[in-house]
Design a protein around this motif. Sequence first.
Motif, PDB file in Angstrom:
ATOM      1  N   UNK A 282       0.831  -1.206   0.000  1.00  0.00           N
ATOM      2  CA  UNK A 282       0.000   0.000   0.000  1.00  0.00           C
ATOM      3  C   UNK A 282       0.865   1.255   0.000  1.00  0.00           C
ATOM      4  N   UNK A 283       1.953   1.211   0.746  1.00  0.00           N
ATOM      5  CA  UNK A 283       2.873   2.355   0.826  1.00  0.00           C
ATOM      6  C   UNK A 283       3.524   2.649  -0.526  1.00  0.00           C
ATOM      7  N   UNK A 284       3.968   1.611  -1.200  1.00  0.00           N
ATOM      8  CA  UNK A 284       4.698   1.793  -2.461  1.00  0.00           C
ATOM      9  C   UNK A 284       3.794   1.805  -3.684  1.00  0.00           C
ATOM     10  N   UNK A 285       2.504   1.559  -3.495  1.00  0.00           N
ATOM     11  CA  UNK A 285       1.553   1.573  -4.606  1.00  0.00           C
ATOM     12  C   UNK A 285       1.566   2.937  -5.301  1.00  0.00           C
ATOM     13  N   UNK A 286       1.506   2.923  -6.612  1.00  0.00           N
ATOM     14  CA  UNK A 286       1.569   4.177  -7.373  1.00  0.00           C
ATOM     15  C   UNK A 286       0.236   4.918  -7.398  1.00  0.00           C
ATOM     16  N   UNK A 287      -0.811   4.297  -6.859  1.00  0.00           N
ATOM     17  CA  UNK A 287      -2.148   4.890  -6.904  1.00  0.00           C
ATOM     18  C   UNK A 287      -2.573   5.370  -5.515  1.00  0.00           C
ATOM     19  N   UNK A 288      -3.387   6.417  -5.489  1.00  0.00           N
ATOM     20  CA  UNK A 288      -3.967   6.879  -4.231  1.00  0.00           C
ATOM     21  C   UNK A 288      -4.950   5.816  -3.725  1.00  0.00           C
ATOM     22  N   UNK A 289      -4.852   5.488  -2.429  1.00  0.00           N
ATOM     23  CA  UNK A 289      -5.704   4.466  -1.835  1.00  0.00           C
ATOM     24  C   UNK A 289      -6.657   5.111  -0.828  1.00  0.00           C
ATOM     25  N   UNK A 290      -7.939   4.861  -1.028  1.00  0.00           N
ATOM     26  CA  UNK A 290      -8.978   5.392  -0.139  1.00  0.00           C
ATOM     27  C   UNK A 290      -9.554   4.237   0.668  1.00  0.00           C
ATOM     28  N   UNK A 291      -9.648   4.426   1.975  1.00  0.00           N
ATOM     29  CA  UNK A 291     -10.253   3.418   2.831  1.00  0.00           C
ATOM     30  C   UNK A 291     -11.731   3.696   3.041  1.00  0.00           C
TER      31      UNK A 291
ATOM     32  N   UNK B 285      -4.763  14.673 -13.166  1.00  0.00           N
ATOM     33  CA  UNK B 285      -3.573  14.295 -13.930  1.00  0.00           C
ATOM     34  C   UNK B 285      -2.889  13.103 -13.261  1.00  0.00           C
ATOM     35  N   UNK B 286      -2.732  11.992 -13.992  1.00  0.00           N
ATOM     36  CA  UNK B 286      -2.153  10.789 -13.428  1.00  0.00           C
ATOM     37  C   UNK B 286      -0.734  11.026 -12.917  1.00  0.00           C
ATOM     38  N   UNK B 287       0.033  11.860 -13.616  1.00  0.00           N
ATOM     39  CA  UNK B 287       1.401  12.121 -13.181  1.00  0.00           C
ATOM     40  C   UNK B 287       1.419  12.915 -11.885  1.00  0.00           C
ATOM     41  N   UNK B 288       0.475  13.844 -11.754  1.00  0.00           N
ATOM     42  CA  UNK B 288       0.391  14.622 -10.517  1.00  0.00           C
ATOM     43  C   UNK B 288       0.010  13.734  -9.340  1.00  0.00           C
ATOM     44  N   UNK B 289      -0.931  12.795  -9.567  1.00  0.00           N
ATOM     45  CA  UNK B 289      -1.335  11.883  -8.508  1.00  0.00           C
ATOM     46  C   UNK B 289      -0.171  10.989  -8.068  1.00  0.00           C
TER      47      UNK B 289
END
Length: 255
Positions: A97-106, A208-212
Amino acid sequence: MLYQSPKGSIGTTIENRIATVEFAHPTSNCFPADLLRGFTEEINSLSENPQVLVIIIRSSGTGVFCAGASFDELLAVSNLEEATRFFSGFANVINAMRSCSKIIIGRIQGKAVGGGVGIISACDYVFATMDSSIKLSELSIGIGPFVIEPAVSRKIGKSAMAELTLASSDWKDSEWAKSKGLYTKVFAGQVTLDIELAQFSSKLASYNIEALLEIKKTLWEGTENWDTLLYDRAAISGKLVLSDFTKNALRQLKK
């Protein structure tokens, strides 16, 4: 469905660049080792999926969000290697989860204990209901929340972590969790939560995917040592879970 067995399931749906990962287990959505492996693999896979910008993590049902580690498996471990391997499963999930490239919402609909609190802490943004109390009960059974501590302390600070850990029999309500930074928003019920979650995740997925990606890296700066730290902590938990104190405490809880 990614994974399914008598020990639980993990399912993922992807719609409008939002992946929703749902885990389930008949015993209060707890995590046995194989479910931890499947969860880790799915987060790693979604991190590499170009069709996904946002990940939502949720559990099945309307009750408990996550009861943490499987007591059955904790009782079954018989040596340090097995025990360390089990707790490394939670280390793997948090690091994924820490290294995932995507924002994670719980998406938290109910109570969370132990490792469940660790998973919440590894999310980047958290929606919860008023029923989502938390507890770290590890000390009461002779171990401690060593693997998840870095993730929880990162969110709520060392002082609140001490309060949560040392009062191992006490539940902290959702307002406490929000005031300490574990929850971002708290809602009266699941209907309102899901409406707000859908709106927020859709807006986030339009960015923007790069900004995320870059903001995700920024949010987790300074945690690079977790690739070693969390596994060192797993060895501590692995040693303690083999003690007579812990084995007896787990047997009492299962009665």
